[in-house]
Write an enzyme that holds these catalytic residues in place. Structure first.
Site, short mmCIF file in Angstrom:
data_model
loop_
_atom_site.label_atom_id
_atom_site.label_comp_id
_atom_site.label_asym_id
_atom_site.label_seq_id
_atom_site.Cartn_x
_atom_site.Cartn_y
_atom_site.Cartn_z
N SER A 1 0.75 -1.19 -0.11
CA SER A 1 -0.07 -0.12 0.02
C SER A 1 0.84 1.32 -0.07
CB SER A 1 -0.76 0.01 1.30
OG SER A 1 -0.35 -0.15 2.48
N THR A 2 1.89 1.27 0.63
CA THR A 2 2.95 2.53 0.65
C THR A 2 3.49 2.73 -0.63
OG1 THR A 2 3.00 2.10 3.08
CG2 THR A 2 4.26 3.75 1.96
N GLY B 1 8.09 -0.53 0.83
CA GLY B 1 7.31 -0.53 2.35
C GLY B 1 8.16 -1.63 3.09
N ASP C 1 6.75 -4.47 6.73
CA ASP C 1 5.78 -4.70 7.76
C ASP C 1 6.30 -4.36 9.04
OD1 ASP C 1 3.80 -5.84 5.84
OD2 ASP C 1 5.19 -7.26 5.53
N GLY D 1 6.87 -8.89 3.16
CA GLY D 1 6.34 -10.13 2.66
C GLY D 1 4.80 -10.30 2.94
N GLY D 2 4.57 -9.24 3.67
CA GLY D 2 2.80 -9.19 4.03
C GLY D 2 2.09 -9.42 2.67
N GLY D 3 2.37 -8.77 1.62
CA GLY D 3 1.67 -8.75 0.47
C GLY D 3 2.19 -9.77 -0.23
N GLU E 1 11.12 -8.69 -4.22
CA GLU E 1 11.34 -7.72 -3.48
C GLU E 1 12.79 -7.74 -3.14
OE1 GLU E 1 7.28 -6.03 -1.45
OE2 GLU E 1 8.37 -7.53 -0.40
N LYS F 1 5.09 1.12 12.03
CA LYS F 1 6.08 -0.10 11.58
C LYS F 1 7.36 -0.16 12.22
CE LYS F 1 2.71 -1.46 8.45
NZ LYS F 1 1.91 -0.26 8.41
#
Length: 241
Positions: free
Chosen positions: A30-31, A84, A86, A97-99, A105, A123
């Protein structure tokens, strides 16, 4: 100010580091999505850059925003990756790695001269581990891989439950989440990781583990947005560096 506005502020501050002619790693989440949108505005105004996306979602965002793209097969390095996180600890070690894009990445971050992490200040943590650690795995032999991971946890002084990540929303809602590379993710609720570098090494040598969400020594700076404004934290260099 809501969380989304804070994320956009962090993205805008990171954009100040981008110069004409740069080759950029474009993060996921999201960021990072805010960064791609703001970068697209700068490109429309004449900025000349090219980007390597870290996920299919980011690739689609970049195309929508008019950001020119390339691959790491076509160029040999990146000037900056903006992504971004987490969790971020005081050494600028990360959980990512939340996404679900941790493998791409990490490949992109490792190919970059610098990595700038952008996030809201929630965070920032004293110790990594409250956010479940993503571990990307091959589906084949998952039982053996899980047992090896549990052994590595015990040797590194951590423990916690692991669960195969499930997709949320869309036509795969409730099914196993599959990464862009066709792998699965185990999310490990460890609580505290006192020695993230040691755990990262232990996980990296396990057959069946493709990659993990511990980013050790990759981030050079973090841009954190909070109610008090923007903070920029630089990674402390070891003696002799």
């Amino acid at each position: 100010m809501d969380m989304d506005q804070l994320k956009r502020q962090a993205a805008a501050r990171a954009l100040e580091e981008v110069r004409d002619g740069m080759q950029l790693g474009l993060g996921t989440g999201s960021t990072a999505k805010h960064f791609v949108e703001l970068l697209g505005e700068r490109v429309a105004a004449g900025l000349k850059v090219i980007g390597v996306p870290t996920s299919e979602a980011t690739r689609l965002d970049a195309v929508r925003c008019g950001v020119p793209l390339t691959t790491l097969d076509e160029i040999d390095h990146l000037d900056i990756t903006i992504d971004g996180a987490d969790e971020i600890d005081p050494e600028l070690n990360l959980i990512k790695g939340g996404g679900g894009a941790l493998l791409r990445e990490k490949i992109v971050a490792a190919a970059s001269d610098r990595m700038i992490v952008i996030a809201d200040d929630t965070k920032w943590v004293p110790t990594l581990g409250q956010f479940p650690l993503p571990i990307e795995v091959i589906p084949f032999g998952l039982g053996a891989t899980r047992r090896a991971i549990e052994k590595a946890f015990a040797e590194c002084g951590v423990s916690g439950q692991m669960a195969v990540r499930k997709a949320k929303g869309g036509d795969r809602d409730g099914h196993v989440f599959v990464t862009d590379g066709g792998h699965w993710i185990l999310d490990a609720k460890l609580g505290r990781i006192e020695d993230p570098a040691r755990l990262a090494k232990a996980l990296s040598v396990i057959p069946g583990v493709v990659e993990h969400g511990l980013f050790i020594g990759l981030a050079n700076s973090a841009v954190l947005a909070g109610a008090e404004g923007i903070r920029v934290i630089e990674r402390r260099k070891p003696k002799g560096d």
